[in-house]
Scaffold this motif. Structure first.
Motif, PDB file in Angstrom:
ATOM      1  N   LYS A   4       0.814  -1.214   0.000  1.00 45.34           N
ATOM      2  CA  LYS A   4       0.000   0.000   0.000  1.00 45.34           C
ATOM      3  C   LYS A   4       0.849   1.265   0.000  1.00 45.34           C
ATOM      4  N   LEU A   5       0.296   2.304  -0.616  1.00 48.64           N
ATOM      5  CA  LEU A   5       0.959   3.593  -0.752  1.00 48.64           C
ATOM      6  C   LEU A   5       0.560   4.476   0.425  1.00 48.64           C
ATOM      7  N   THR A   6       1.552   4.843   1.237  1.00 48.66           N
ATOM      8  CA  THR A   6       1.304   5.652   2.429  1.00 48.66           C
ATOM      9  C   THR A   6       1.877   7.039   2.224  1.00 48.66           C
ATOM     10  N   PHE A   7       1.068   8.067   2.502  1.00 50.69           N
ATOM     11  CA  PHE A   7       1.456   9.452   2.261  1.00 50.69           C
ATOM     12  C   PHE A   7       1.869  10.159   3.547  1.00 50.69           C
ATOM     13  N   GLY A   8       2.746  11.155   3.381  1.00 46.63           N
ATOM     14  CA  GLY A   8       3.055  12.071   4.461  1.00 46.63           C
ATOM     15  C   GLY A   8       1.988  13.150   4.547  1.00 46.63           C
ATOM     16  N   GLY A   9       2.170  14.059   5.499  1.00 45.59           N
ATOM     17  CA  GLY A   9       1.165  15.080   5.740  1.00 45.59           C
ATOM     18  C   GLY A   9       1.153  16.226   4.738  1.00 45.59           C
ATOM     19  N   GLY A  10       2.171  16.296   3.889  1.00 49.60           N
ATOM     20  CA  GLY A  10       2.202  17.321   2.857  1.00 49.60           C
ATOM     21  C   GLY A  10       3.002  18.556   3.250  1.00 49.60           C
ATOM     22  N   THR A  11       3.561  19.223   2.248  1.00 47.24           N
ATOM     23  CA  THR A  11       4.247  20.505   2.415  1.00 47.24           C
ATOM     24  C   THR A  11       3.660  21.482   1.421  1.00 47.24           C
ATOM     25  N   ARG A  12       3.153  22.575   1.958  1.00 50.03           N
ATOM     26  CA  ARG A  12       2.560  23.597   1.090  1.00 50.03           C
ATOM     27  C   ARG A  12       3.658  24.571   0.680  1.00 50.03           C
ATOM     28  N   VAL A  13       3.884  24.693  -0.633  1.00 50.60           N
ATOM     29  CA  VAL A  13       4.896  25.615  -1.160  1.00 50.60           C
ATOM     30  C   VAL A  13       4.199  26.842  -1.717  1.00 50.60           C
ATOM     31  N   LEU A  14       4.606  27.999  -1.226  1.00 55.06           N
ATOM     32  CA  LEU A  14       4.061  29.265  -1.718  1.00 55.06           C
ATOM     33  C   LEU A  14       5.200  30.044  -2.346  1.00 55.06           C
ATOM     34  N   VAL A  15       5.127  30.224  -3.655  1.00 54.00           N
ATOM     35  CA  VAL A  15       6.169  30.949  -4.372  1.00 54.00           C
ATOM     36  C   VAL A  15       5.744  32.410  -4.488  1.00 54.00           C
ATOM     37  N   LYS A  16       6.611  33.278  -3.977  1.00 52.83           N
ATOM     38  CA  LYS A  16       6.317  34.707  -3.978  1.00 52.83           C
ATOM     39  C   LYS A  16       7.087  35.412  -5.101  1.00 52.83           C
ATOM     40  N   PRO A  17       6.466  36.414  -5.732  1.00 56.41           N
ATOM     41  CA  PRO A  17       7.169  37.137  -6.813  1.00 56.41           C
ATOM     42  C   PRO A  17       8.268  38.040  -6.272  1.00 56.41           C
TER      43      PRO A  17
END
Lengths: 114, 112
Positions: free
Chosen positions: B99-112
Motif C-alpha cells: 500500500k501507498l502511504t502518504f506524508g502530511g504534505g508541504t505547502r509551497v508558496l512561491v512569492k514574486p
C-alpha cells in the motif's frame, strides 16, 4: 487515455444521512485505491482492491464505511450513517499493479457533513 | 508498519530561488518512494519515483530527489522555482510493493 473518473465532485449532507461515491478507474488497471484527505492532511488509505478482491482495509471504519468493486472495474464507497468528522475529500486512484507503478488519481469528491 | 514524515508543513520561497522539501520514512523492509504534487482544486500528480538504481532521481518540471538509505530520507529539490510551482507536495512510500502511504504534505508558496 482517459483518467480516473469520480462522481459527484461535491456533496453536502446532514449527519446521520448516507452517501455514496463512484469511481471509474483507468481501463486495464488492476489496483484501485480509496483515500480520505481531511483538510490540511495527507491522503489516508481507506481500502485497496486488487481486481475485485480487497488487499487492505485496515483503516476503513467498517461500522459505517463500505466499499465494493464490481467485476474488478468500477467501485463505490458508501458511508452510512455519516458523521461530522467524515467531512473530507475522497480520492480514488488506480494503477496497473500495486507497489511500483504510478497511481493515477481522480479529482476527488468533496464531502461536507453538516 | 511504514510511515512518512514531512518535516515542513509550509515553505515560502521567492521566485527563481531554490527549494528543498524534506521527507523521512520508516519501514522494516525495502521501499519504493514517490513525490506527488497537488495543484489547487486538482488531483494528485506524480512528480518522480525511486524504485532502485541511481539514488538521484529526476522528475517532471525540473524537480529531482535523492534517496538516502542510511538517513531514510527522500528530499525533493528544485534549483529555481516558478510561480506555477505553488502547490502542495506529498511524499509517499510503498513498502514491499504494497500500500501507498502518504506524508502530511508541504505547502509551497512561491512569492514574486
Amino acid at each position: 487515455e482517459a483518467g480516473v473518473a469520480q462522481s459527484p465532485r461535491y456533496k453536502i449532507i446532514e449527519k446521520r444521512q448516507s452517501v455514496a461515491f463512484w469511481c471509474n478507474p483507468i481501463s486495464g488497471h488492476a489496483t484501485l485505491y480509496w483515500y480520505q484527505q481531511i483538510l490540511g492532511q495527507g491522503p489516508k488509505l481507506l481500502i485497496q482492491f486488487q481486481n475485485n478482491g480487497v488487499v487492505d482495509d485496515s483503516q476503513l471504519p467498517k461500522d459505517r464505511f463500505s466499499a465494493e468493486r464490481l467485476k474488478g472495474v468500477d467501485s463505490t464507497l458508501k458511508i452510512q450513517p455519516a458523521k461530522l468528522e467524515d467531512s473530507a475529500v475522497y480520492l480514488c486512484a488506480s494503477s496497473r499493479t500495486s507497489g511500483t507503478d504510478e497511481a493515477f488519481f481522480g479529482q476527488g469528491t468533496r464531502l461536507t457533513v453538516v | 508498519a511504514q510511515s512518512v514524515t514531512q518535516l515542513d508543513s509550509q515553505v515560502p520561497v521567492f521566485e527563481e530561488a531554490p527549494v528543498e522539501l524534506r521527507c523521512n520514512y520508516s519501514s522494516s523492509v525495502s521501499v519504493y518512494l514517490f513525490w506527488y504534487v497537488q495543484y489547487p482544486n486538482q488531483g494528485l500528480q506524480l512528480l518522480l519515483k525511486y524504485l532502485s538504481g541511481s539514488t538521484l532521481v529526476k522528475g517532471i518540471n525540473g524537480f529531482e530527489a535523492e534517496f538516502n538509505k542510511s538517513q531514510t530520507s527522500f528530499h525533493l529539490r528544485k534549483p529555481s522555482v516558478h510561480i506555477s510551482d505553488t502547490a502542495e507536495y506529498f511524499c509517499a512510500v510503498s513498502a514491499a510493493g504494497n500500500k501507498l502511504t502518504f506524508g502530511g504534505g508541504t505547502r509551497v508558496l512561491v512569492k514574486p
